[in-house]
Design a protein around this motif. Structure first.
Motif, PDB file in Angstrom:
ATOM      1  N   ALA A   1      38.876  10.107  29.402  1.00 55.73           N
ATOM      2  CA  ALA A   1      39.706  10.955  30.267  1.00 55.73           C
ATOM      3  C   ALA A   1      38.835  11.632  31.311  1.00 55.73           C
ATOM      4  CB  ALA A   1      40.436  12.010  29.441  1.00 55.73           C
ATOM      5  N   PRO A   2      39.364  11.882  32.550  1.00 49.25           N
ATOM      6  CA  PRO A   2      38.549  12.548  33.582  1.00 49.25           C
ATOM      7  C   PRO A   2      38.334  14.021  33.225  1.00 49.25           C
ATOM      8  CG  PRO A   2      40.802  12.269  34.326  1.00 49.25           C
ATOM      9  CD  PRO A   2      40.678  11.508  33.035  1.00 49.25           C
ATOM     10  N   PRO A   3      37.225  14.615  33.697  1.00 48.40           N
ATOM     11  CA  PRO A   3      36.973  16.046  33.401  1.00 48.40           C
ATOM     12  C   PRO A   3      38.032  16.932  34.036  1.00 48.40           C
ATOM     13  CG  PRO A   3      35.441  15.239  35.060  1.00 48.40           C
ATOM     14  CD  PRO A   3      36.182  14.034  34.549  1.00 48.40           C
ATOM     15  N   ILE A   4      38.360  18.035  33.346  1.00 52.41           N
ATOM     16  CA  ILE A   4      39.377  18.986  33.807  1.00 52.41           C
ATOM     17  C   ILE A   4      38.701  20.066  34.635  1.00 52.41           C
ATOM     18  CG2 ILE A   4      41.136  20.642  33.093  1.00 52.41           C
ATOM     19  CD1 ILE A   4      41.435  19.041  30.525  1.00 52.41           C
ATOM     20  N   PRO A   5      39.096  20.248  35.906  1.00 53.40           N
ATOM     21  CA  PRO A   5      38.460  21.319  36.713  1.00 53.40           C
ATOM     22  C   PRO A   5      38.872  22.695  36.201  1.00 53.40           C
ATOM     23  CG  PRO A   5      40.295  20.333  37.901  1.00 53.40           C
ATOM     24  CD  PRO A   5      40.094  19.506  36.656  1.00 53.40           C
ATOM     25  N   VAL A   6      37.932  23.629  36.221  1.00 51.20           N
ATOM     26  CA  VAL A   6      38.162  25.009  35.771  1.00 51.20           C
ATOM     27  C   VAL A   6      38.186  25.907  36.996  1.00 51.20           C
ATOM     28  CG1 VAL A   6      37.326  26.906  34.357  1.00 51.20           C
ATOM     29  CG2 VAL A   6      37.032  24.537  33.585  1.00 51.20           C
ATOM     30  N   THR A   7      39.300  26.588  37.211  1.00 54.67           N
ATOM     31  CA  THR A   7      39.457  27.487  38.363  1.00 54.67           C
ATOM     32  C   THR A   7      39.047  28.899  37.958  1.00 54.67           C
ATOM     33  OG1 THR A   7      41.285  26.154  39.141  1.00 54.67           O
ATOM     34  CG2 THR A   7      41.064  28.374  40.087  1.00 54.67           C
ATOM     35  N   PRO A   8      38.085  29.534  38.645  1.00 60.53           N
ATOM     36  CA  PRO A   8      37.688  30.909  38.282  1.00 60.53           C
ATOM     37  C   PRO A   8      38.805  31.890  38.598  1.00 60.53           C
ATOM     38  CG  PRO A   8      36.621  30.247  40.329  1.00 60.53           C
ATOM     39  CD  PRO A   8      37.318  29.028  39.794  1.00 60.53           C
ATOM     40  N   PRO A   9      38.853  33.035  37.897  1.00 61.06           N
ATOM     41  CA  PRO A   9      39.896  34.039  38.184  1.00 61.06           C
ATOM     42  C   PRO A   9      39.726  34.629  39.569  1.00 61.06           C
ATOM     43  CG  PRO A   9      38.244  34.935  36.701  1.00 61.06           C
ATOM     44  CD  PRO A   9      37.938  33.466  36.845  1.00 61.06           C
ATOM     45  N   PRO A  10      40.824  35.051  40.218  1.00 57.91           N
ATOM     46  CA  PRO A  10      40.719  35.633  41.564  1.00 57.91           C
ATOM     47  C   PRO A  10      39.984  36.956  41.547  1.00 57.91           C
ATOM     48  CG  PRO A  10      42.930  35.918  40.689  1.00 57.91           C
ATOM     49  CD  PRO A  10      42.189  35.034  39.720  1.00 57.91           C
ATOM     50  N   THR A  11      39.294  37.225  42.658  1.00 54.12           N
ATOM     51  CA  THR A  11      38.560  38.483  42.797  1.00 54.12           C
ATOM     52  C   THR A  11      39.536  39.604  43.116  1.00 54.12           C
ATOM     53  OG1 THR A  11      36.691  37.242  43.647  1.00 54.12           O
ATOM     54  CG2 THR A  11      36.683  39.637  44.026  1.00 54.12           C
ATOM     55  N   PRO A  12      39.477  40.749  42.380  1.00 54.57           N
ATOM     56  CA  PRO A  12      40.414  41.855  42.670  1.00 54.57           C
ATOM     57  C   PRO A  12      40.172  42.443  44.040  1.00 54.57           C
ATOM     58  CG  PRO A  12      38.690  42.562  41.139  1.00 54.57           C
ATOM     59  CD  PRO A  12      38.541  41.070  41.298  1.00 54.57           C
ATOM     60  N   TRP A  13      41.239  42.908  44.658  1.00 54.32           N
ATOM     61  CA  TRP A  13      41.164  43.564  45.979  1.00 54.32           C
ATOM     62  C   TRP A  13      41.893  44.904  45.929  1.00 54.32           C
ATOM     63  CZ3 TRP A  13      38.340  42.937  50.139  1.00 54.32           C
ATOM     64  CH2 TRP A  13      38.685  43.637  51.288  1.00 54.32           C
ATOM     65  N   PRO A  14      41.269  45.993  46.415  1.00 49.19           N
ATOM     66  CA  PRO A  14      39.929  46.038  47.005  1.00 49.19           C
ATOM     67  C   PRO A  14      38.850  45.891  45.952  1.00 49.19           C
ATOM     68  CG  PRO A  14      40.832  48.236  46.844  1.00 49.19           C
ATOM     69  CD  PRO A  14      41.920  47.287  46.439  1.00 49.19           C
ATOM     70  N   PRO A  15      37.647  45.436  46.364  1.00 51.56           N
ATOM     71  CA  PRO A  15      36.584  45.248  45.368  1.00 51.56           C
ATOM     72  C   PRO A  15      36.188  46.560  44.745  1.00 51.56           C
ATOM     73  CG  PRO A  15      35.727  45.051  47.605  1.00 51.56           C
ATOM     74  CD  PRO A  15      37.213  45.114  47.740  1.00 51.56           C
ATOM     75  N   ALA A  16      35.732  46.490  43.507  1.00 51.94           N
ATOM     76  CA  ALA A  16      35.311  47.690  42.777  1.00 51.94           C
ATOM     77  C   ALA A  16      34.041  48.245  43.386  1.00 51.94           C
ATOM     78  CB  ALA A  16      35.087  47.345  41.305  1.00 51.94           C
ATOM     79  N   VAL A  17      33.958  49.561  43.496  1.00 52.24           N
ATOM     80  CA  VAL A  17      32.794  50.256  44.041  1.00 52.24           C
ATOM     81  C   VAL A  17      32.073  50.917  42.891  1.00 52.24           C
ATOM     82  CG1 VAL A  17      31.994  52.040  45.619  1.00 52.24           C
ATOM     83  CG2 VAL A  17      33.981  50.638  46.206  1.00 52.24           C
TER      84      VAL A  17
END
Length: 244
Positions: A77-93
């Motif tokens: 079977a072909p490898p399954i791509p892994v999508t990273p989680p979205p970056t929160p907005w606004p970014p943490a300070v």
């Protein structure tokens, strides 16, 4: 008969020797078992030129090994791509995360019954005011027909005072008028002492001591050099507004 006995003894001797050899083999740690196994094992052939050769980490003197190819897919079977989680907005300070804003509060809509009750109360108030006005008008008409006049309003000058009284009067146009006013206080019956305490912007504060109860405002009108109106009388205090 004798040949049979000899054959049996020879057989027994042979078996005893075999048992002895087996015991010696066990005593040597199983060398008799490993030798037959090694005898039937063939050494692997030398790897061909250019084949992949494993190397240990930390060995010196050798060139860096080529990284191995990626592992094959599982079961084809072909490898399954892994999508990273979205970056929160606004970014943490500074590593702090922002909590999502609270949902807007839903105000409770007014109930229709409350509007009806409020309209009914307002209508009742209007009817009550109209009825009161009618009663006052009818009472005034009856009193007028009977010839009864309404009592005059109370004059603060008729208030009876006693003991120490503070008289505040003004504005005085000059010191001569103030002196005449002080002498008029001394001539009032029942006054035992008069002392002007302060004079500020034409207004004088005078301490008056009464020897007996007296309507000081009404009695002072008969002796004062200028006309005045009594704006307050009571609680040991008499306030006068001189006519300009």
């Amino acid at each position: 008969m004798e040949s049979d006995v000899n054959a049996t003894l020879s057989e027994l001797e042979r078996k005893l020797k075999e048992l002895e050899r087996e015991l010696e083999t066990v005593g040597r740690g199983g060398e008799a078992d490993t030798e037959p196994a090694q005898a039937g094992w063939d050494a692997p052939a030398e790897p061909p030129a250019g084949a992949f050769t494993a190397s240990w980490h930390g060995t010196s003197g050798g060139a860096s090994a080529t990284p191995p190819p990626p592992p094959p897919a599982f079961n084809g079977a072909p490898p399954i791509p892994v999508t990273p989680p979205p970056t929160p907005w606004p970014p943490a300070v500074g590593g702090a995360t922002h909590a999502p804003p609270p949902p807007p509060a839903h105000s409770t809509p007014p109930q229709p019954g409350l509007h009806a009750q409020l309209d009914e109360l307002l209508a009742f108030r209007d009817r009550l005011v109209a009825t009161t006005d009618d009663l006052v008008a009818e009472l005034s008409r009856v009193l007028t027909e009977l010839g009864v006049d309404a009592p005059p309003p109370h004059d603060p000058a008729d208030t009876v005072l006693t003991g120490p009284v503070i008289v505040e009067a003004g504005p005085f146009p000059d010191l001569s008028t103030l002196q005449q006013f002080e002498q008029a206080l001394m001539r009032v019956p029942g006054v035992a002492g008069v002392h002007v305490r302060t004079l500020d912007a034409g207004r004088a504060t005078t301490d008056v001591h009464l020897a007996s109860p007296v309507a000081l405002g009404a009695a002072l009108r008969a002796t004062a050099p200028v006309a005045f109106a009594v704006t307050h009388a009571g609680d040991g205090r008499l306030v006068l507004a001189l006519a300009g």
